[in-house]
Design a protein around this motif. Structure first.
Motif, PDB file in Angstrom:
ATOM      1  N   ILE A 244      48.030  50.988  36.181  1.00 53.75           N
ATOM      2  CA  ILE A 244      47.284  52.305  36.358  1.00 53.75           C
ATOM      3  C   ILE A 244      47.115  52.613  37.719  1.00 53.75           C
ATOM      4  N   ARG A 245      46.514  51.663  38.413  1.00 53.97           N
ATOM      5  CA  ARG A 245      46.272  51.984  40.029  1.00 53.97           C
ATOM      6  C   ARG A 245      45.784  50.748  40.523  1.00 53.97           C
ATOM      7  N   ARG A 246      45.838  50.665  42.019  1.00 50.09           N
ATOM      8  CA  ARG A 246      45.475  49.485  42.791  1.00 50.09           C
ATOM      9  C   ARG A 246      44.364  49.880  43.610  1.00 50.09           C
ATOM     10  N   LEU A 247      43.242  49.353  43.461  1.00 49.76           N
ATOM     11  CA  LEU A 247      42.014  49.669  44.378  1.00 49.76           C
ATOM     12  C   LEU A 247      41.959  48.600  45.515  1.00 49.76           C
ATOM     13  N   PRO A 248      41.991  49.131  46.659  1.00 53.78           N
ATOM     14  CA  PRO A 248      41.546  47.953  47.904  1.00 53.78           C
ATOM     15  C   PRO A 248      40.129  47.696  48.078  1.00 53.78           C
ATOM     16  N   LEU A 249      39.982  46.161  48.315  1.00 51.74           N
ATOM     17  CA  LEU A 249      38.388  45.693  48.367  1.00 51.74           C
ATOM     18  C   LEU A 249      38.288  45.660  49.972  1.00 51.74           C
ATOM     19  N   PRO A 250      37.223  45.867  50.482  1.00 49.22           N
ATOM     20  CA  PRO A 250      36.855  45.420  51.807  1.00 49.22           C
ATOM     21  C   PRO A 250      36.618  44.138  51.690  1.00 49.22           C
ATOM     22  N   GLY A 251      37.066  43.337  52.950  1.00 50.10           N
ATOM     23  CA  GLY A 251      36.914  41.905  53.127  1.00 50.10           C
ATOM     24  C   GLY A 251      37.918  41.057  51.963  1.00 50.10           C
ATOM     25  N   GLU A 252      37.316  39.622  51.695  1.00 50.35           N
ATOM     26  CA  GLU A 252      37.873  38.759  50.799  1.00 50.35           C
ATOM     27  C   GLU A 252      37.829  39.216  49.263  1.00 50.35           C
ATOM     28  N   PRO A 253      38.595  39.086  48.345  1.00 49.43           N
ATOM     29  CA  PRO A 253      38.075  39.529  47.139  1.00 49.43           C
ATOM     30  C   PRO A 253      37.129  38.551  46.593  1.00 49.43           C
ATOM     31  N   GLY A 254      36.481  38.963  45.578  1.00 51.62           N
ATOM     32  CA  GLY A 254      35.719  38.331  44.818  1.00 51.62           C
ATOM     33  C   GLY A 254      36.247  37.327  43.656  1.00 51.62           C
ATOM     34  N   ASP A 255      35.208  36.680  43.010  1.00 48.26           N
ATOM     35  CA  ASP A 255      35.736  35.750  41.841  1.00 48.26           C
ATOM     36  C   ASP A 255      35.208  36.427  40.454  1.00 48.26           C
TER      37      ASP A 255
END
Length: 86
Positions: A57-68
């Motif tokens: 559907i879509r990709r959302l950028p995350l700030p910093g390192e991705p979470g778990d």
């Protein structure tokens, strides 16, 4: 072999759907309606997928390192991601 997402019908259907993932998954959540999946990917983004067809559907950028950790709110209007470093 690349990481993949596989949808297998639970009601005895035979229509399996498989999609290769561009990046290694870190966490997965299903929205309250069951319509969408959210996968936190290495590389700093969340990919939203249609849960039935596994179409992106879509990709959302995350700030910093991705979470778990990832979860939709009870009403499905927000996606929460925790555990990364900014």
């Amino acid at each position: 072999e690349r990481p993949a997402l596989l949808a297998v019908p639970m009601a005895g259907g035979r229509d399996r759907v498989r999609r290769e993932l561009a990046r290694e998954p870190r966490a997965l959540a299903v929205d309250p309606t069951g319509a969408q999946l959210a996968i936190v990917e290495t590389g700093g983004s969340v990919q939203l997928w249609d849960a039935r067809t596994l179409a992106p559907i879509r990709r959302l950028p995350l700030p910093g390192e991705p979470g778990d950790l990832v979860a939709f709110t009870h009403d499905g209007t927000r996606l929460l991601v925790a555990g990364g470093k900014e």
